[in-house]
Design a protein around this motif. Structure first.
Motif, PDB file in Angstrom:
ATOM      1  N   VAL A 411       0.834  -1.208   0.000  1.00 57.57           N
ATOM      2  CA  VAL A 411       0.000   0.000   0.000  1.00 57.57           C
ATOM      3  C   VAL A 411       0.867   1.256   0.000  1.00 57.57           C
ATOM      4  O   VAL A 411       0.629   2.189  -0.771  1.00 57.57           O
ATOM      5  N   LEU A 412       1.900   1.256   0.865  1.00 62.08           N
ATOM      6  CA  LEU A 412       2.780   2.424   0.920  1.00 62.08           C
ATOM      7  C   LEU A 412       3.522   2.622  -0.393  1.00 62.08           C
ATOM      8  O   LEU A 412       3.664   3.742  -0.891  1.00 62.08           O
ATOM      9  N   TRP A 413       3.994   1.504  -0.942  1.00 62.35           N
ATOM     10  CA  TRP A 413       4.694   1.584  -2.236  1.00 62.35           C
ATOM     11  C   TRP A 413       3.768   2.057  -3.345  1.00 62.35           C
ATOM     12  O   TRP A 413       4.137   2.885  -4.169  1.00 62.35           O
ATOM     13  N   LYS A 414       2.534   1.530  -3.313  1.00 59.73           N
ATOM     14  CA  LYS A 414       1.568   1.894  -4.350  1.00 59.73           C
ATOM     15  C   LYS A 414       1.210   3.379  -4.254  1.00 59.73           C
ATOM     16  O   LYS A 414       1.114   4.073  -5.271  1.00 59.73           O
ATOM     17  N   GLN A 415       1.009   3.843  -3.012  1.00 60.30           N
ATOM     18  CA  GLN A 415       0.674   5.256  -2.821  1.00 60.30           C
ATOM     19  C   GLN A 415       1.804   6.160  -3.301  1.00 60.30           C
ATOM     20  O   GLN A 415       1.578   7.185  -3.943  1.00 60.30           O
ATOM     21  N   GLY A 537     -16.914  10.017 -25.415  1.00 60.52           N
ATOM     22  CA  GLY A 537     -17.097   9.159 -26.585  1.00 60.52           C
ATOM     23  C   GLY A 537     -16.882   7.681 -26.404  1.00 60.52           C
ATOM     24  O   GLY A 537     -16.979   6.919 -27.364  1.00 60.52           O
ATOM     25  N   TYR A 538     -16.594   7.218 -25.159  1.00 54.50           N
ATOM     26  CA  TYR A 538     -16.423   5.779 -24.949  1.00 54.50           C
ATOM     27  C   TYR A 538     -17.771   5.133 -24.695  1.00 54.50           C
ATOM     28  O   TYR A 538     -18.624   5.709 -24.015  1.00 54.50           O
ATOM     29  N   LYS A 539     -17.927   3.922 -25.201  1.00 54.57           N
ATOM     30  CA  LYS A 539     -19.179   3.203 -25.014  1.00 54.57           C
ATOM     31  C   LYS A 539     -19.227   2.450 -23.691  1.00 54.57           C
ATOM     32  O   LYS A 539     -20.307   2.051 -23.244  1.00 54.57           O
ATOM     33  N   SER A 540     -18.072   2.206 -23.097  1.00 53.90           N
ATOM     34  CA  SER A 540     -18.055   1.480 -21.822  1.00 53.90           C
ATOM     35  C   SER A 540     -16.996   2.061 -20.901  1.00 53.90           C
ATOM     36  O   SER A 540     -15.986   2.623 -21.352  1.00 53.90           O
ATOM     37  N   ALA A 541     -17.235   1.897 -19.604  1.00 51.08           N
ATOM     38  CA  ALA A 541     -16.277   2.375 -18.608  1.00 51.08           C
ATOM     39  C   ALA A 541     -14.992   1.557 -18.648  1.00 51.08           C
ATOM     40  O   ALA A 541     -13.899   2.078 -18.400  1.00 51.08           O
ATOM     41  N   ASP A 542     -15.116   0.274 -18.980  1.00 44.95           N
ATOM     42  CA  ASP A 542     -13.943  -0.592 -18.997  1.00 44.95           C
ATOM     43  C   ASP A 542     -12.925  -0.156 -20.038  1.00 44.95           C
ATOM     44  O   ASP A 542     -11.720  -0.092 -19.760  1.00 44.95           O
ATOM     45  N   SER A 543     -13.391   0.116 -21.261  1.00 49.96           N
ATOM     46  CA  SER A 543     -12.470   0.520 -22.313  1.00 49.96           C
ATOM     47  C   SER A 543     -11.816   1.855 -21.990  1.00 49.96           C
ATOM     48  O   SER A 543     -10.629   2.058 -22.238  1.00 49.96           O
ATOM     49  N   PHE A 544     -12.593   2.785 -21.396  1.00 45.26           N
ATOM     50  CA  PHE A 544     -12.021   4.074 -20.998  1.00 45.26           C
ATOM     51  C   PHE A 544     -10.970   3.878 -19.913  1.00 45.26           C
ATOM     52  O   PHE A 544      -9.867   4.436 -19.983  1.00 45.26           O
ATOM     53  N   SER A 545     -11.309   3.099 -18.886  1.00 46.23           N
ATOM     54  CA  SER A 545     -10.377   2.885 -17.772  1.00 46.23           C
ATOM     55  C   SER A 545      -9.094   2.213 -18.244  1.00 46.23           C
ATOM     56  O   SER A 545      -7.990   2.574 -17.815  1.00 46.23           O
ATOM     57  N   LYS A 546      -9.235   1.245 -19.149  1.00 41.78           N
ATOM     58  CA  LYS A 546      -8.067   0.524 -19.640  1.00 41.78           C
ATOM     59  C   LYS A 546      -7.117   1.461 -20.379  1.00 41.78           C
ATOM     60  O   LYS A 546      -5.913   1.457 -20.136  1.00 41.78           O
ATOM     61  N   TYR A 547      -7.651   2.292 -21.258  1.00 44.25           N
ATOM     62  CA  TYR A 547      -6.784   3.171 -22.034  1.00 44.25           C
ATOM     63  C   TYR A 547      -6.248   4.314 -21.174  1.00 44.25           C
ATOM     64  O   TYR A 547      -5.104   4.752 -21.353  1.00 44.25           O
ATOM     65  N   PHE A 548      -7.059   4.792 -20.219  1.00 38.99           N
ATOM     66  CA  PHE A 548      -6.600   5.855 -19.322  1.00 38.99           C
ATOM     67  C   PHE A 548      -5.382   5.374 -18.533  1.00 38.99           C
ATOM     68  O   PHE A 548      -4.364   6.082 -18.440  1.00 38.99           O
ATOM     69  N   LYS A 549      -5.478   4.175 -18.000  1.00 39.47           N
ATOM     70  CA  LYS A 549      -4.363   3.638 -17.213  1.00 39.47           C
ATOM     71  C   LYS A 549      -3.160   3.354 -18.090  1.00 39.47           C
ATOM     72  O   LYS A 549      -2.012   3.572 -17.694  1.00 39.47           O
ATOM     73  N   GLN A 550      -3.402   2.887 -19.306  1.00 38.84           N
ATOM     74  CA  GLN A 550      -2.314   2.611 -20.233  1.00 38.84           C
ATOM     75  C   GLN A 550      -1.560   3.897 -20.578  1.00 38.84           C
ATOM     76  O   GLN A 550      -0.350   3.910 -20.736  1.00 38.84           O
ATOM     77  N   SER A 551      -2.307   4.998 -20.687  1.00 37.77           N
ATOM     78  CA  SER A 551      -1.707   6.276 -21.091  1.00 37.77           C
ATOM     79  C   SER A 551      -1.048   7.013 -19.932  1.00 37.77           C
ATOM     80  O   SER A 551      -0.054   7.712 -20.117  1.00 37.77           O
ATOM     81  N   THR A 552      -1.621   6.871 -18.713  1.00 39.30           N
ATOM     82  CA  THR A 552      -1.160   7.691 -17.583  1.00 39.30           C
ATOM     83  C   THR A 552      -0.481   6.897 -16.477  1.00 39.30           C
ATOM     84  O   THR A 552       0.228   7.460 -15.656  1.00 39.30           O
ATOM     85  N   GLY A 553      -0.731   5.594 -16.432  1.00 41.45           N
ATOM     86  CA  GLY A 553      -0.216   4.782 -15.339  1.00 41.45           C
ATOM     87  C   GLY A 553      -1.116   4.774 -14.125  1.00 41.45           C
ATOM     88  O   GLY A 553      -0.830   4.100 -13.142  1.00 41.45           O
ATOM     89  N   LEU A 554      -2.225   5.521 -14.179  1.00 43.05           N
ATOM     90  CA  LEU A 554      -3.187   5.592 -13.071  1.00 43.05           C
ATOM     91  C   LEU A 554      -4.576   5.249 -13.573  1.00 43.05           C
ATOM     92  O   LEU A 554      -4.902   5.464 -14.736  1.00 43.05           O
ATOM     93  N   SER A 555      -5.419   4.743 -12.689  1.00 45.04           N
ATOM     94  CA  SER A 555      -6.814   4.544 -13.037  1.00 45.04           C
ATOM     95  C   SER A 555      -7.537   5.883 -12.925  1.00 45.04           C
ATOM     96  O   SER A 555      -7.080   6.790 -12.217  1.00 45.04           O
ATOM     97  N   PRO A 556      -8.669   6.068 -13.622  1.00 48.12           N
ATOM     98  CA  PRO A 556      -9.404   7.334 -13.518  1.00 48.12           C
ATOM     99  C   PRO A 556      -9.775   7.684 -12.080  1.00 48.12           C
ATOM    100  O   PRO A 556      -9.655   8.835 -11.662  1.00 48.12           O
ATOM    101  N   SER A 557     -10.234   6.675 -11.322  1.00 48.07           N
ATOM    102  CA  SER A 557     -10.659   6.947  -9.943  1.00 48.07           C
ATOM    103  C   SER A 557      -9.486   7.395  -9.073  1.00 48.07           C
ATOM    104  O   SER A 557      -9.624   8.274  -8.220  1.00 48.07           O
ATOM    105  N   THR A 558      -8.300   6.782  -9.291  1.00 52.39           N
ATOM    106  CA  THR A 558      -7.112   7.183  -8.532  1.00 52.39           C
ATOM    107  C   THR A 558      -6.702   8.605  -8.889  1.00 52.39           C
ATOM    108  O   THR A 558      -6.338   9.404  -8.012  1.00 52.39           O
ATOM    109  N   PHE A 559      -6.773   8.937 -10.166  1.00 53.86           N
ATOM    110  CA  PHE A 559      -6.423  10.286 -10.614  1.00 53.86           C
ATOM    111  C   PHE A 559      -7.356  11.319  -9.986  1.00 53.86           C
ATOM    112  O   PHE A 559      -6.929  12.360  -9.483  1.00 53.86           O
ATOM    113  N   ILE A 560      -8.675  11.036  -9.987  1.00 52.68           N
ATOM    114  CA  ILE A 560      -9.666  11.950  -9.408  1.00 52.68           C
ATOM    115  C   ILE A 560      -9.447  12.098  -7.903  1.00 52.68           C
ATOM    116  O   ILE A 560      -9.509  13.198  -7.343  1.00 52.68           O
ATOM    117  N   LYS A 561      -9.162  10.995  -7.230  1.00 51.44           N
ATOM    118  CA  LYS A 561      -8.926  11.019  -5.790  1.00 51.44           C
ATOM    119  C   LYS A 561      -7.734  11.919  -5.447  1.00 51.44           C
ATOM    120  O   LYS A 561      -7.782  12.712  -4.514  1.00 51.44           O
TER     121      LYS A 561
END
Length: 567
Positions: A411-415, A537-561
């Motif tokens: 957890v500490l490493w991930k944070q 423009g994404y049809k599903s949350a999964d495809s958006f989350s996958k590409y967001f993390k691929q591009s940024t290294g973070l999930s959308p929810s982690t980025f927002i948090k």
């Protein structure tokens, strides 16, 4: 009868020859006893075993002998029939007869399952997964390996589990994930080395040559030579075969190629492929491609072209071309450019870009499947480990303590990692530096000098500014229609000027846009991930989350948090 033919698929990758070794049956685990041989006559055992000895000079003679036994298969009992099918399948895979092997795998599997032959049922599935993989039916192969992962901790199937791990390393290797493949090899040697050595099994020593090849691909010279020499030393204790000699030549050819000693590499590739063709009546695509690169480096354009044409002449090329390295087509571009044949150069440019998109899609899907299999195996290992810990209270407390410490550390490493990525990402957005979308021409691709191209690029930029790419209807076809051009031309322009595909270009625009919107729009941060995905423009949350993390290294929810924490 529980058995596994003691042979190893030394010519991994696209190779179809299984080296022949001395023993036929390898009994695995304490559960197998003499009862496993009940119902198998001594005469049949002798006849089957002779196919794994050296009495046959050619593979054609070997298969002919097996087919003679198979022709009268109805005269044998059910257990004997299953044994005959499995030996036949083994050699059919060895000789590249994958379609026939697949049919017989289904037959042997059904017979074994209906009659309660547990080991033969699993062995049939393993052979079927291997045949599918060699036949370029990767999706079917992955599904079967997922089922085999369930047996990872069953001592009765320990050997098949090792072979399945080797297959997974092969899949990682063909998509260029050499470090992942190497990790599997190192794990096999470390955790299963003693088990394999006790069996006098060539699977053990072949891992060292594999590791030498993988280190060579990674450019780690010392380890390349260390494991090559270790392989040479180890095989002295095993029966020598011509396959070992020529695989060593292939390894040395790859080393020479990476060291830019192209003349030496060509000579060794030639020796390997002459043996390969004499044995299999086929060509090894990866070595032919490297040999062509070496010829081009030496200015021998015609020789390079002749070598590439050998690959196209292969009967398996129709299946292989979907997954072949885009370098294959890139070499044709280089050749025809040097020969001044512009029409052919342009034709292969189109094929190259199509192959690049297909290969990238295949690579992405393969990774998804491999990660699914890895996740499944980890879950099984964790579940079994948890059950073992319950047997002893002391071990349970030790395990729980270790888990808690690991979890806290994780957890500490991930944070810390997420904060580092978030800070870097925020810095990029503050500097208004786009992540990937740049309309600057790419110096790596063929330059297209045309006023129409410049106009089209300008129109694409206008569409970006108008938010066109944030709509769900944005497809290559609709965009081409909007720009009053065709999809092939539009795709080529994007490939040449962005060094990316249309889908990646659109995704990068969307991610850049939403990063800045989330940063400034507090209300948007309260939306669900699905709602945010639909917003751009994404049809599903999964495809958006996958590409967001691929591009940024973070999930959308982690980025927002992290944005909300920053205030």
């Amino acid at each position: 009868m529980s058995f596994q033919s003691c042979k190893y698929l030394m010519l991994r990758k696209n190779l179809k020859f299984i080296s022949i070794f001395l023993m036929l049956f390898c009994f695995l685990g304490k559960a197998q006893t003499e009862q496993d041989l009940e119902g198998i006559s001594d005469s049949l055992l002798t006849n089957l075993q002779k196919f794994y000895s050296e009495i046959y000079e050619t593979s054609e003679q070997t298969l002919s002998g097996i087919y003679k036994i198979h022709k009268n298969i109805d005269t044998y009992n059910v257990k004997e029939q299953v044994a005959i099918y499995l030996v036949l399948i083994d050699f059919q895979i060895a000789e590249g007869l994958y379609d026939e092997a697949i049919i017989n795998c289904h037959i042997s599997h059904n017979m074994a399952k209906e009659n309660g032959f547990a080991y033969e049922t699993v062995l049939s599935n393993y052979y079927l997964a291997s045949a599918y993989g060699q036949n370029y039916e990767y999706d079917k192969s992955f599904e079967l390996f997922k089922s085999l992962a369930q047996l990872i901790n069953d001592s009765n199937y320990e050997y098949l589990a090792i072979l399945s791990e080797i297959e997974m390393a092969w899949f990682y290797e063909i998509i260029g994930k050499y470090r992942d493949a190497l990790d599997i090899k190192l794990k096999i040697v470390k955790t299963k080395g003693d088990f394999l050595k006790k069996r006098w099994d060539p699977v053990y020593y072949n891992q060292f040559l594999d590791m030498s090849n993988l280190y060579n691909e990674l450019g780690i010279k010392d380890s390349t030579y260390y494991y090559r020499d270790f392989y040479k030393q180890t095989i002295k204790d095993y029966p020598e075969t011509s396959a070992e000699h020529y695989f060593l030549i292939k390894n040395e050819a790859n080393i020479s190629f990476n060291e830019r000693d192209y003349s030496k590499a060509i000579d060794k590739y030639r020796a390997f492929n002459n043996w390969y063709f004499a044995r299999l009546k086929d060509y090894d695509s990866p070595t032919i491609i490297n040999k062509s690169k070496a010829h081009i480096a030496l200015g021998e354009v015609d020789s390079a072209l002749n070598n590439l044409n050998l690959i196209k002449s292969r009967p398996m090329f129709l299946k292989e071309q979907k997954y072949i390295s885009p370098d294959f087509y890139k070499l044709y571009i280089d050749i025809y450019k040097k020969k001044g044949e512009d029409d052919l150069r342009k034709e292969y440019e189109q094929k190259y870009y199509q192959a690049l998109e297909t290969y990238n899609s295949f690579k992405f899907n393969t990774l998804d499947n491999l990660y699914d299999i890895d996740k499944q195996r980890i879950q099984i290992e964790n579940a079994n480990a948890a059950n073992d810990y319950k047997s002893t209270l002391n071990y349970l407390w030790i395990a729980l303590g270790a888990i808690v410490m690991c979890f806290i550390g994780f957890v500490l490493w991930k944070q810390k990692r997420e904060k580092k990525k978030f800070d870097a990402l925020m810095q990029r957005t503050e500097n208004k530096t786009p992540l990937k979308t740049s309309l600057e021409p790419c110096t790596n691709t063929t330059e297209i000098k045309d006023e129409k191209v410049e106009a089209l690029i300008h129109q694409i930029k206008e569409l970006e500014e108008q938010g066109f790419f944030l709509k769900q209807k944005t497809t290559l076809h609709n965009t081409a229609k909007k720009l009053k051009t065709n999809t092939s031309y539009l795709s080529t322009i994007i490939n040449n000027n962005l060094d990316t595909t249309f889908s990646a270009f659109v995704n990068d625009i969307r991610i850049d846009y939403i990063i800045n919107e989330l940063k400034t729009n507090k209300q948007l941060r309260s939306y669900s991930v699905k709602a945010i995905a639909e917003e751009i423009g994404y049809k599903s949350a999964d495809s958006f989350s996958k590409y967001f993390k691929q591009s940024t290294g973070l999930s959308p929810s982690t980025f927002i948090k992290n944005i909300n924490k920053k205030g």
